[in-house]
Design an enzyme around this catalytic site. Sequence first.
Site, PDB file in Angstrom:
ATOM      1  N   LEU A 141      39.814  83.159  64.005  1.00 37.64           N
ATOM      2  CA  LEU A 141      41.239  83.202  63.680  1.00 37.64           C
ATOM      3  C   LEU A 141      41.685  81.801  63.272  1.00 37.64           C
ATOM      4  O   LEU A 141      41.683  80.884  64.086  1.00 37.64           O
ATOM      5  CB  LEU A 141      42.061  83.671  64.887  1.00 37.64           C
TER       6      LEU A 141
ATOM      7  N   THR B 108      37.518  75.873  59.409  1.00 34.96           N
ATOM      8  CA  THR B 108      36.659  75.731  58.233  1.00 34.96           C
ATOM      9  C   THR B 108      35.274  75.237  58.640  1.00 34.96           C
ATOM     10  O   THR B 108      34.238  75.727  58.164  1.00 34.96           O
ATOM     11  CB  THR B 108      37.306  74.738  57.222  1.00 34.96           C
TER      12      THR B 108
ATOM     13  N   VAL C 241      40.021  69.796  75.020  1.00 37.82           N
ATOM     14  CA  VAL C 241      40.211  68.450  75.586  1.00 37.82           C
ATOM     15  C   VAL C 241      39.153  67.495  75.037  1.00 37.82           C
ATOM     16  O   VAL C 241      37.952  67.727  75.183  1.00 37.82           O
ATOM     17  CB  VAL C 241      40.144  68.459  77.131  1.00 37.82           C
TER      18      VAL C 241
ATOM     19  N   LYS D  79      46.490  68.125  77.562  1.00 42.45           N
ATOM     20  CA  LYS D  79      45.108  67.849  77.969  1.00 42.45           C
ATOM     21  C   LYS D  79      45.057  67.361  79.420  1.00 42.45           C
ATOM     22  O   LYS D  79      44.166  67.737  80.182  1.00 42.45           O
ATOM     23  CB  LYS D  79      44.480  66.823  77.022  1.00 42.45           C
TER      24      LYS D  79
HETATM   25  N1  LIG Z   1      45.665  66.039  67.459  1.00 44.16           N
HETATM   26  C1  LIG Z   1      44.617  65.903  68.422  1.00 44.16           C
HETATM   27  C2  LIG Z   1      43.416  66.679  67.985  1.00 44.16           C
HETATM   28  C3  LIG Z   1      42.422  66.822  69.055  1.00 44.16           C
HETATM   29  O1  LIG Z   1      42.676  67.316  70.140  1.00 44.16           O
HETATM   30  C4  LIG Z   1      44.237  64.443  68.569  1.00 44.16           C
HETATM   31  O2  LIG Z   1      44.664  63.644  67.744  1.00 44.16           O
HETATM   32  O3  LIG Z   1      43.557  64.116  69.533  1.00 44.16           O
HETATM   33 NA    NA Z   2      35.737  68.536  74.739  1.00 39.68          NA
END
Ligand SMILES: N[C@@H](CC=O)C(=O)O
Ligand code: NA
Length: 435
Positions: A13, A20, A135, A208
Amino acid sequence: MKESSRPIGVAVLGMGNVGTEVVRILTEKAADLQARIGAPLELRGVAVRDLSKERKGVDRALLTDDPMALVQRDDVDLVVELLGGIKPARKLILAALEGGKSVVTANKALMAEHSGELSKAAEDHRVDLYFEAAVAGAIPVIRPLTQSLAGDSVNRVAGIVNGTTNFILSEMAESGAGYGKVLAEAGRLGYAEADPTADVEGYDAASKAAILASIAFHSRVTASEVHREGITGISAKDFDAAKKFDCTIKLLAICERIDVDGEQKISARVYPALVPLDHPLATVNGAFNAVAVEAENAGRLMFYGQGAGGAPTASAVLGDLVMAARNRVFHGRGPLESTYAGLPVASIDEVPTRYYVSMKVADVAGVLHQVSGEFAKRGISIAAVRQEGAGDDARLIVVTHRASDRAQSDTVAALEKMDSVLKVSSVLRLEGTND
Ligand SMILES: N[C@@H](CC=O)C(=O)O
Ligand code: NA
Ligand SMILES: NC(=O)C1=CN([C@@H]2O[C@H](COP(=O)(O)OP(=O)(O)OC[C@H]3O[C@@H](n4cnc5c(N)ncnc54)[C@H](O)[C@@H]3O)[C@@H](O)[C@H]2O)C=CC1
């Protein structure tokens, strides 16, 4: 290994930066993945928003703009959610789990708010819900915490968990480059969230931190419980000042057990902080992330690598996908959510922190005495003072020892009211020191 089982149907999804790359690896490495799993992975469909857009290397017949219909197909066994955001991702994942399909997601925003509901659905329907990519991108942190350290007691998980802001801060430290230009570059390189406010205001890092704290301390912490400050207020002047104290500035996510009046609580916080140049986190630059884990018996562990970007994130997604697929073949299950400890989350006021306060002051006798008096009044001891400039440009910089964040912030509020303090220009915390 047992003989190859029936094919495992996969639905992807979202076909953005990460989707990609996931589709590319699934296609290019099909034979290796089959050998590792014991069954071939077969891509049943890819949900996209724009069916007319050219998608290199993907059979057009696989594309659909109806993700729910794809999730509910009988020949789909595993769903990989890479849309981002809460809606419609939450409903799609729930539908997949309730339909007996395992799910792999990179969606930290969703996991940080709805992990309880989603984990329960996975448990009720005896399927897997994996989210290693959510994370620190490619870096294995979820699996070490949930599996390798399952027999230990983690006391602290802290580090740099947002690639976009680390990329921006590294550029600012290095070349004094302008904030807007570097943010645009982070978007172009596929690091930033669809709405980069999530990165620069610290929401992404807070999600995170919530996930890390929940897993590390066997409790449930949501993103809204994480104290959060972003990097939009950081200027070139702050970097100049940081250098004078042999420090740089990093956006940190810190999750730790703290003792508040004899009660054990979780502190989960995200803010830009001064970090000494000789600290390991000071040399983590660009979109790289680093997470340090401190556990009772293992001691200190350090995880470092690419925290953002399509291919690195896809690596973590594929790792989860292989695990979930193997579980299908061998009738196994991944680890369940563990929240038995139920520790409460401390307010930032209760957390012991160190402050760096830079202020513009009146160039008159006794200012230093008055300023230090405000810190002393609240029991805060001063570690270093620096006086700069003179006349209209007189400035005072104070670095404190550790005290409750409440005492520190009350002191700053009092300084702001003093006649001899013309302006408190910058307030940052100092991390990575022992005192
Ligand atoms: N936007 C996030 C992408 C990864 O989690 C980042 O910049 O760390
Ligand atoms: Na990870
Ligand atoms: N880019 C990165 O470095 C990392 C991203 N993540 C997470 O991975 C997920 C995906 O991130 P990116 O690929 O960077 O985002 P992206 O914005 O590049 O891709 C998301 C894609 O989903 C599509 N989409 C959104 N809603 C849709 C819908 N209803 N139906 C069909 N398609 C829809 C969008 O058109 C877009 O192409 C997010 O949850 C993000 O937080 C996690 C770690 C690192």
